[in-house]
Write a protein that holds these residues in place. Sequence first.
Motif, short mmCIF file in Angstrom:
data_model
loop_
_atom_site.label_atom_id
_atom_site.label_comp_id
_atom_site.label_asym_id
_atom_site.label_seq_id
_atom_site.Cartn_x
_atom_site.Cartn_y
_atom_site.Cartn_z
N SER A 164 1.37 5.57 -2.06
CA SER A 164 0.75 6.67 -2.80
C SER A 164 1.80 7.34 -3.67
O SER A 164 3.01 7.17 -3.46
CB SER A 164 0.13 7.69 -1.85
OG SER A 164 1.14 8.28 -1.04
N TRP B 208 -3.78 -4.45 -9.00
CA TRP B 208 -3.79 -3.19 -8.27
C TRP B 208 -5.15 -2.50 -8.38
O TRP B 208 -5.91 -2.70 -9.33
CB TRP B 208 -2.65 -2.27 -8.72
CG TRP B 208 -2.87 -1.48 -9.98
CD1 TRP B 208 -3.55 -1.83 -11.10
CD2 TRP B 208 -2.38 -0.17 -10.21
NE1 TRP B 208 -3.52 -0.83 -12.01
CE2 TRP B 208 -2.79 0.21 -11.50
CE3 TRP B 208 -1.63 0.73 -9.45
CZ2 TRP B 208 -2.48 1.43 -12.05
CZ3 TRP B 208 -1.32 1.95 -10.00
CH2 TRP B 208 -1.73 2.30 -11.29
N ASN B 209 -5.43 -1.74 -7.34
CA ASN B 209 -6.60 -0.83 -7.38
C ASN B 209 -6.11 0.52 -6.87
O ASN B 209 -5.23 0.60 -6.02
CB ASN B 209 -7.77 -1.36 -6.56
CG ASN B 209 -7.42 -1.56 -5.10
OD1 ASN B 209 -7.36 -0.59 -4.34
ND2 ASN B 209 -7.18 -2.81 -4.69
N TYR B 210 -6.66 1.58 -7.44
CA TYR B 210 -6.15 2.91 -7.12
C TYR B 210 -7.32 3.88 -6.96
O TYR B 210 -8.42 3.66 -7.48
CB TYR B 210 -5.17 3.39 -8.17
CG TYR B 210 -5.62 3.18 -9.60
CD1 TYR B 210 -6.29 4.18 -10.29
CD2 TYR B 210 -5.38 1.97 -10.25
CE1 TYR B 210 -6.71 3.99 -11.60
CE2 TYR B 210 -5.79 1.76 -11.55
CZ TYR B 210 -6.46 2.78 -12.22
OH TYR B 210 -6.87 2.57 -13.51
N TYR C 189 -2.89 3.71 -3.80
CA TYR C 189 -3.04 2.42 -4.49
C TYR C 189 -2.68 1.26 -3.57
O TYR C 189 -1.92 1.41 -2.59
CB TYR C 189 -2.17 2.38 -5.75
CG TYR C 189 -0.68 2.57 -5.51
CD1 TYR C 189 0.14 1.48 -5.23
CD2 TYR C 189 -0.11 3.84 -5.58
CE1 TYR C 189 1.49 1.65 -5.02
CE2 TYR C 189 1.23 4.02 -5.37
CZ TYR C 189 2.05 2.92 -5.08
OH TYR C 189 3.39 3.09 -4.86
N SER D 120 -11.95 5.94 -8.82
CA SER D 120 -11.11 4.76 -8.54
C SER D 120 -11.25 3.76 -9.68
O SER D 120 -12.21 3.82 -10.46
CB SER D 120 -11.51 4.12 -7.21
OG SER D 120 -12.85 3.67 -7.27
N SER E 256 -9.36 -0.39 -11.12
CA SER E 256 -8.52 -1.54 -10.78
C SER E 256 -8.03 -2.21 -12.05
O SER E 256 -8.56 -1.98 -13.14
CB SER E 256 -9.29 -2.54 -9.91
OG SER E 256 -10.39 -3.07 -10.62
N THR F 167 0.85 -1.19 0.00
CA THR F 167 0.00 0.00 0.00
C THR F 167 0.88 1.24 0.00
O THR F 167 1.82 1.33 0.81
CB THR F 167 -0.92 0.02 1.24
OG1 THR F 167 -1.78 -1.11 1.20
CG2 THR F 167 -1.76 1.30 1.25
#
Length: 504
Positions: free
Chosen positions: A70, A119-121, A80, A129, A131, A68
Amino acid sequence: MSLRSGVTCLLKALLAFSFCVTCVYSQSYASPGLKIRMTEQAFKTCIDKMVMDRVFVTENQIQLPDETDSAKTPLGTVFYNITDIQVTGFVKPVYNVAITAGRLDLTLLNTSFTIHGNWNYDYRQLNFSDSGSVNISVAVYSLNVSIVAALDPPTARPSLKVDHCSNIIGKVTLALNGGASWFHYLFLAGTFLESVGRKAQAKICGFAKSFFETETSVLAALYPLQRDVGDDGLVIDLRPVDVPKFDDGYVEFLLNGTVFDKDDPQKFPMQAGPFPEDDEPSNQDPVSILVSEYVLSSYAYAIFGRRSLQQHSITRSSLPAPMDSFLNTTCSDETFCMGKVSPQISAQFPNADLELTVIIHPPPVIVILPGFQMAATASVGVRARLPDTSLVTVFDVRLNVTSSASVSFDNGGEGGGKRRGLRVDVTRLLTDVTLVANSTVGEIPTKVLSEAFDSLTEQYLMPKLKAATKNGFQVPLPESIELKNPALSVLNNRLFITTDIEAL
């Protein structure tokens, strides 16, 4: 973004490298029985196939913890998470080893690793958002690590300290997949890659220091404290007596070297003496091994400590055919027996058979001179088995037994194999009777008895001694290392083996 995966591969190679021969510490001993010196090039050969190839194959697709973080972008700060992270590829580096006084310097050049994850952001300021998946490739131009060896007092096990570390990170490549990756890549790639590069630069050496100082004992535990030296249950103690010595162009290991029976580990009642101060192997030889008398004396002690050699009951039926009349007290003119050696035995105990109880008193001592000798003392009780089956004392003797032997080195044929090592061939046995006691037949000259026991030991004890030493003394090196052109020299009080090595 964590680069723990790639760094783990690099550092496991470094750590295994540093323990290539053995680095498992225990209590200190007065002096070593073995001294092993390896040049830089031999050390590099040792790890090339054993460690580097293995690490850069088996470490692929290693699973890593989720990450995790940024990064700042033209659209604002992106937060993210990267999950299911795996190292999917690793390029074996070019590396160089330099051993200098007190330290080992390792340089890895031109390597890279690739990472895949999901990943997801989240652009929180934009309330947006998405992914997808991510593939990251990081080029490492160089990683330079200087290592010193130390001893951990609480555990008496080895520790490695990173004395200096530096690295240069090259190109970082990012590929996003899924969602609106094509759009986000336009705004994210540049700043995100810069962030990855900076973090890699900052984290690799910190992680290197942490890895060496916390995980040394894990790898050290993989290396045995003992190794077999034959097929008969004998093992050698390879615990170092001191920290490995790094010096200009070589590393030197001082090892305990005691041989013992793993099923009956009796303590060898001797201490190793120091090697001569001027007894320094030449750095011209890739590998030099000095073996002291102490090692071979403990080997002899372990062999003779077994009851089959330490104590013998010798009767007429146990002697080979040429000697089957030797223990008779009465014999014909055509045969030889103890009755002829000592007429008073024949006169007092006619038509009887002698029975001997032989006890060899440990420890036998190996003496390495221009020749190769072993000395031991023995007590022999001589009894007469009379025609009425009763057993009576004749006399007791104490004698010294000296054996001469030739020693050679057998590399086990093409490819080395398990049989490589020292070959000991017993060539002669001599006895010297030093005391005759409890005689019931009067005085018997010790010279006459010595000659008689010479004949007995040659026919009876010699075959047993040859059988006990037939397996030889195996060199405790990994089977994946082949010795090339080994040479053996017999020096005063020690054997000197020089060899080149090749990784199989």
